[in-house]
Design an enzyme around this catalytic site. Structure first.
Site, mmCIF file in Angstrom:
data_model
loop_
_atom_site.group_PDB
_atom_site.id
_atom_site.type_symbol
_atom_site.label_atom_id
_atom_site.label_comp_id
_atom_site.label_asym_id
_atom_site.label_seq_id
_atom_site.Cartn_x
_atom_site.Cartn_y
_atom_site.Cartn_z
ATOM 1 N N TYR A 1 0.831 -1.209 0.000
ATOM 2 C CA TYR A 1 0.000 0.000 0.000
ATOM 3 C C TYR A 1 0.871 1.267 0.000
ATOM 4 C CZ TYR A 1 -3.704 3.250 1.408
ATOM 5 O OH TYR A 1 -4.592 4.292 1.464
ATOM 6 N N LYS B 1 1.129 4.231 -2.927
ATOM 7 C CA LYS B 1 0.842 5.649 -2.720
ATOM 8 C C LYS B 1 2.085 6.513 -2.967
ATOM 9 C CE LYS B 1 -3.530 5.093 -1.778
ATOM 10 N NZ LYS B 1 -4.591 5.596 -2.696
HETATM 11 C C1 BGC Z 1 -5.127 4.013 4.996
HETATM 12 C C2 BGC Z 1 -5.846 3.821 6.323
HETATM 13 C C3 BGC Z 1 -5.037 4.457 7.438
HETATM 14 C C4 BGC Z 1 -4.650 5.878 7.103
HETATM 15 C C5 BGC Z 1 -3.736 6.511 8.125
HETATM 16 C C6 BGC Z 1 -4.862 5.472 4.804
HETATM 17 O O1 BGC Z 1 -4.278 5.718 3.566
HETATM 18 O O2 BGC Z 1 -5.940 3.502 3.942
HETATM 19 O O3 BGC Z 1 -6.021 2.439 6.570
HETATM 20 O O4 BGC Z 1 -5.804 4.442 8.640
HETATM 21 O O5 BGC Z 1 -4.012 5.926 5.849
HETATM 22 O O6 BGC Z 1 -2.678 5.668 8.503
#
Ligand code: BGC
Length: 278
Positions: free
Chosen positions: A176, A180
Site C-alpha cells: 500500500y 501511494k
Molecule cells: C489508509 C488507512 C489508514 C490511514 C492513516 C490510509 O491511507 O488507507 O487504513 O488508517 O491511511 O494511517
C-alpha cells in the site's frame, strides 16, 4: 458568512455547475462522499464501482436529487479495456469529461515475509496502475476538447486520491505505501507533462478517515484512542472532509494549483511523535 449545515444536506455554492465528473470507487467511503459532493456542487457524475451495484445506485439517486445527471458504471480500474470503455461511454452520454477523480483503492495488509506476490500485485494494480489508466483516458479527452471558457478555465482536472502514506512509511503495508508513493510521482509527473495543455493534475492525501478500508483502526474505543495519538487535531476524519477538499480542488477556485498534494489529515504528517522530546 458561514455555510449553513443541516444534517449533511448542506447548501454549497455551485462551483462545478455544468462540469462532468467521474469518480472511481464511488459506491463507498471517500469515493461515495466525493461523488455526492461533486453532484451537490453542480456537476453531472459517473459513479464507478466494481462490486456493489445497489450501493452505487443509491449514490446515483442522491446525486440526481440535486437536479444533475448521474449514472453508475461497473468497471475494474486495473483493467485497461474496462477503463477505456468507461470513459468512452461517459463521452457518449455526457458529451465529455471535465473532472477525473482517481479514487478507487484497497489494502491487502501483511508482514513483508508473509506477503504474497498476489497481494503485492493486486494493490499496485488497483491503486497505481488504475490511476494511470484513468488519468490517461481522461487526458486524451481533455486534449481533444481543449478549454471551454464557459465551463472552466482549465481543459480538465485530474485529482489523484493518495494518502499520508505517500510520504509516511508504513510497516506491515509495504504494498500500500509503495502504491501511494508511486501515486505521488505519477501525479507530479503528469502535472508537469499536462500543464502546458491546460490540464491540472493534483492529489488529495487523506489521513485516517472513518471508512470501510480501516474499520479496525477506529471501531473500538481502544483502537480509536491509539489512532488519535497520531492525529494532532484529535479527531478521526470523515469522508466529507475529503469530499469537500476534492470539490474545491477540482473547481476554478483552485485554478492556479498545479501538481500539489493537499494533505487532509488533521496534522498526521506533522510527526506528532515529536510534539514532545526529540
Ligand atoms: C489508509 C488507512 C489508514 C490511514 C492513516 C490510509 O491511507 O488507507 O487504513 O488508517 O491511511 O494511517
Amino acid at each position: 458568512m458561514t455555510t449553513p449545515v443541516d444534517g449533511g444536506r448542506r447548501s454549497v455554492p455551485p462551483i462545478l455547475r455544468g462540469q462532468r465528473a467521474l469518480v472511481t470507487g464511488a459506491n463507498s467511503g471517500i469515493g461515495r462522499a466525493t461523488a455526492i459532493a461533486l453532484g451537490r456542487a453542480g456537476a453531472d457524475v459517473v459513479v464507478n464501482y466494481v462490486f456493489g451495484s445497489d450501493a452505487a445506485e443509491e449514490v446515483v439517486a442522491e446525486i440526481r436529487s440535486f437536479g444533475v445527471r448521474a449514472y453508475a458504471h461497473e468497471a475494474d480500474v486495473s483493467q485497461e479495456d474496462q477503463v477505456v470503455a468507461m470513459v468512452a461511454r461517459m463521452v457518449a452520454e455526457f458529451g465529455t469529461i471535465d473532472v477525473m477523480v482517481a479514487n478507487a483503492g484497497l489494502q491487502r495488509d501483511a508482514a513483508v515475509t508473509e506477503m504474497t506476490l498476489a497481494q503485492w500485485q493486486k494493490v499496485l494494480d488497483v491503486n497505481l496502475t488504475g490511476q494511470f489508466l484513468c488519468a490517461r483516458e481522461a487526458a486524451k479527452e481533455f486534449i481533444r476538447r481543449g478549454v471551454v471558457p464557459e465551463v472552466s478555465r482549465s481543459a480538465g482536472k485530474i485529482v489523484c486520491m493518495s494518502s499520508v502514506h505517500q510520504i509516511i512509511p508504513w510497516a506491515g503495508h509495504v504494498n500500500y505505501a509503495s502504491s501511494k508513493g508511486g501515486v505521488l510521482m505519477l501525479m507530479q509527473t503528469l502535472a508537469q507533462e499536462l500543464a502546458p495543455r491546460g490540464i491540472r493534475v493534483n492529489a488529495v492525501a487523506p489521513g485516517a478517515i472513518r471508512t470501510p478500508i480501516n474499520t479496525s483502526a477506529w471501531d473500538t474505543p481502544e483502537a480509536e484512542a491509539d489512532l488519535l495519538r497520531l492525529i494532532p487535531y484529535r479527531r478521526v476524519g470523515d469522508p466529507q472532509d475529503i469530499a469537500d477538499a476534492v470539490t474545491v480542488l477540482a473547481s476554478d477556485l483552485m485554478d492556479y494549483v498545479v501538481g500539489t498534494t493537499l494533505y487532509v489529515d488533521g496534522g498526521m504528517t506533522l510527526f506528532p511523535g515529536f510534539a514532545t522530546g526529540g
